[in-house]
Design a protein around this motif. Structure first.
Motif, PDB file in Angstrom:
ATOM      1  N   TRP A 271      64.207  75.288  50.837  1.00 22.40           N
ATOM      2  CA  TRP A 271      63.575  74.623  49.712  1.00 22.40           C
ATOM      3  C   TRP A 271      64.222  75.116  48.415  1.00 22.40           C
ATOM      4  O   TRP A 271      64.255  76.316  48.157  1.00 22.40           O
ATOM      5  CB  TRP A 271      62.085  74.958  49.671  1.00 22.40           C
ATOM      6  CG  TRP A 271      61.261  73.959  48.922  1.00 22.40           C
ATOM      7  CD1 TRP A 271      61.522  73.419  47.704  1.00 22.40           C
ATOM      8  CD2 TRP A 271      60.048  73.376  49.353  1.00 22.40           C
ATOM      9  NE1 TRP A 271      60.551  72.544  47.343  1.00 22.40           N
ATOM     10  CE2 TRP A 271      59.626  72.495  48.345  1.00 22.40           C
ATOM     11  CE3 TRP A 271      59.261  73.512  50.484  1.00 22.40           C
ATOM     12  CZ2 TRP A 271      58.450  71.759  48.429  1.00 22.40           C
ATOM     13  CZ3 TRP A 271      58.101  72.774  50.569  1.00 22.40           C
ATOM     14  CH2 TRP A 271      57.703  71.910  49.551  1.00 22.40           C
TER      15      TRP A 271
ATOM     16  N   TYR B 259      63.691  75.328  57.368  1.00 21.25           N
ATOM     17  CA  TYR B 259      63.707  74.468  56.199  1.00 21.25           C
ATOM     18  C   TYR B 259      64.119  75.293  54.990  1.00 21.25           C
ATOM     19  O   TYR B 259      63.624  76.402  54.791  1.00 21.25           O
ATOM     20  CB  TYR B 259      62.331  73.835  55.955  1.00 21.25           C
ATOM     21  CG  TYR B 259      62.362  72.772  54.880  1.00 21.25           C
ATOM     22  CD1 TYR B 259      62.793  71.487  55.183  1.00 21.25           C
ATOM     23  CD2 TYR B 259      62.016  73.077  53.576  1.00 21.25           C
ATOM     24  CE1 TYR B 259      62.861  70.515  54.201  1.00 21.25           C
ATOM     25  CE2 TYR B 259      62.073  72.103  52.591  1.00 21.25           C
ATOM     26  CZ  TYR B 259      62.502  70.831  52.912  1.00 21.25           C
ATOM     27  OH  TYR B 259      62.573  69.865  51.955  1.00 21.25           O
TER      28      TYR B 259
ATOM     29  N   GLU C   2      62.652  70.672  64.778  1.00 21.60           N
ATOM     30  CA  GLU C   2      63.362  71.586  63.877  1.00 21.60           C
ATOM     31  C   GLU C   2      62.532  72.848  63.676  1.00 21.60           C
ATOM     32  O   GLU C   2      61.314  72.823  63.797  1.00 21.60           O
ATOM     33  CB  GLU C   2      63.616  70.920  62.522  1.00 21.60           C
ATOM     34  CG  GLU C   2      64.476  69.682  62.595  1.00 21.60           C
ATOM     35  CD  GLU C   2      65.908  69.993  62.972  1.00 21.60           C
ATOM     36  OE1 GLU C   2      66.445  71.012  62.490  1.00 21.60           O
ATOM     37  OE2 GLU C   2      66.485  69.219  63.751  1.00 21.60           O
ATOM     38  N   ASN C   3      63.197  73.963  63.304  1.00 23.78           N
ATOM     39  CA  ASN C   3      62.432  75.186  63.048  1.00 23.78           C
ATOM     40  C   ASN C   3      62.888  75.906  61.775  1.00 23.78           C
ATOM     41  O   ASN C   3      62.543  77.063  61.567  1.00 23.78           O
ATOM     42  CB  ASN C   3      62.482  76.130  64.247  1.00 23.78           C
ATOM     43  CG  ASN C   3      63.817  76.812  64.393  1.00 23.78           C
ATOM     44  OD1 ASN C   3      64.847  76.274  64.002  1.00 23.78           O
ATOM     45  ND2 ASN C   3      63.808  78.000  64.965  1.00 23.78           N
TER      46      ASN C   3
ATOM     47  N   THR D  38      59.014  67.288  54.487  1.00 26.98           N
ATOM     48  CA  THR D  38      58.660  67.111  55.890  1.00 26.98           C
ATOM     49  C   THR D  38      59.689  67.838  56.751  1.00 26.98           C
ATOM     50  O   THR D  38      60.894  67.675  56.550  1.00 26.98           O
ATOM     51  CB  THR D  38      58.650  65.616  56.269  1.00 26.98           C
ATOM     52  OG1 THR D  38      57.689  64.950  55.446  1.00 26.98           O
ATOM     53  CG2 THR D  38      58.286  65.420  57.727  1.00 26.98           C
ATOM     54  N   LEU D  39      59.197  68.642  57.679  1.00 23.93           N
ATOM     55  CA  LEU D  39      60.054  69.264  58.679  1.00 23.93           C
ATOM     56  C   LEU D  39      59.999  68.364  59.902  1.00 23.93           C
ATOM     57  O   LEU D  39      58.925  68.134  60.459  1.00 23.93           O
ATOM     58  CB  LEU D  39      59.558  70.671  59.030  1.00 23.93           C
ATOM     59  CG  LEU D  39      60.382  71.432  60.055  1.00 23.93           C
ATOM     60  CD1 LEU D  39      61.713  71.877  59.447  1.00 23.93           C
ATOM     61  CD2 LEU D  39      59.620  72.652  60.563  1.00 23.93           C
TER      62      LEU D  39
ATOM     63  N   ASP E  66      56.203  65.886  63.409  1.00 24.85           N
ATOM     64  CA  ASP E  66      56.618  66.266  62.060  1.00 24.85           C
ATOM     65  C   ASP E  66      55.581  67.200  61.443  1.00 24.85           C
ATOM     66  O   ASP E  66      54.388  67.109  61.721  1.00 24.85           O
ATOM     67  CB  ASP E  66      56.772  65.029  61.171  1.00 24.85           C
ATOM     68  CG  ASP E  66      57.982  64.186  61.542  1.00 24.85           C
ATOM     69  OD1 ASP E  66      58.796  64.636  62.377  1.00 24.85           O
ATOM     70  OD2 ASP E  66      58.111  63.087  60.989  1.00 24.85           O
TER      71      ASP E  66
END
Length: 189
Positions: free
Chosen positions: A158, A156, A153-154, A148-149, A131
């Motif tokens: 916001w 996000y 995963e790549n 938190t990513l 993470d």
């Protein structure tokens, strides 16, 4: 562990490494080669322990220049050390000088926004196996949010609708590799 580096038994004109998007492009040029079986392309994160990341066949014996290339996909954040270990047909070998390519947060994440500046998008060039903590700060250092990513995963998104126009910093905490930050400017409310 390998012995201390010895001089290469070939005429190596250049050995370079450069950032290529989120990867490292390694290039080398030989002037001459004598009994050159192959090159072991080696990588290290500490400059001491090297591991093979690729292998290129040599040209045997030639007085003609030869160009070689290797792409190291997804190098680590921070300093990446590279060297060539050149092997002759009889098993003897030598080392090139070490090339260092440094990656920081700007090399692993791109920040973009939609037209209304309601969202920023964090797109990571590297996929992490742990993470990733993401924090958002305003220009005076007040924490405006955190997220938190998840590992693997790549991308996000916001929500920034609550932010006023101004300069902000996104700070990434990447496990043992430390903190990396990128600035962005919100121009609309």
């Amino acid at each position: 562990r390998d012995a201390e580096p010895a001089a290469l038994p070939i005429g190596l004109l250049t050995f370079t490494g450069r950032k290529y998007e989120a990867d490292v492009q390694l290039d080398w040029l030989t002037e001459t080669e004598e009994n050159n079986a192959y090159f072991s392309v080696q990588h290290s994160v500490d400059g001491r322990e090297f591991y093979e990341i690729g292998r290129k066949d040599g040209a045997g014996t030639t007085s003609d220049p030869n160009a070689y290339h290797h792409l190291h996909e997804q190098p680590r954040l921070g300093k990446n050390y590279y060297r060539l270990k050149q092997f002759d047909f009889d098993g003897s070998f030598g080392y090139s000088d070490i090339v260092i390519v440094d990656f920081d947060a700007k090399d692993i994440v791109q920040i973009s926004a939609n037209l209304t500046m309601d969202y920023i998008y964090l797109e990571f060039y590297e996929i992490f196996d742990k993470d990733l903590e993401i924090e958002l700060f305003d220009a005076v250092g007040r924490k405006m949010g955190q997220a938190t990513l998840a590992a693997g995963e790549n991308f996000y998104q916001w929500d920034t609708r609550f932010l006023v126009s101004g300069t902000y910093m996104v700070r990434l905490k990447i496990s043992e590799e430390g903190y990396f930050s990128r600035k962005f400017v919100k121009t609309r409310n």
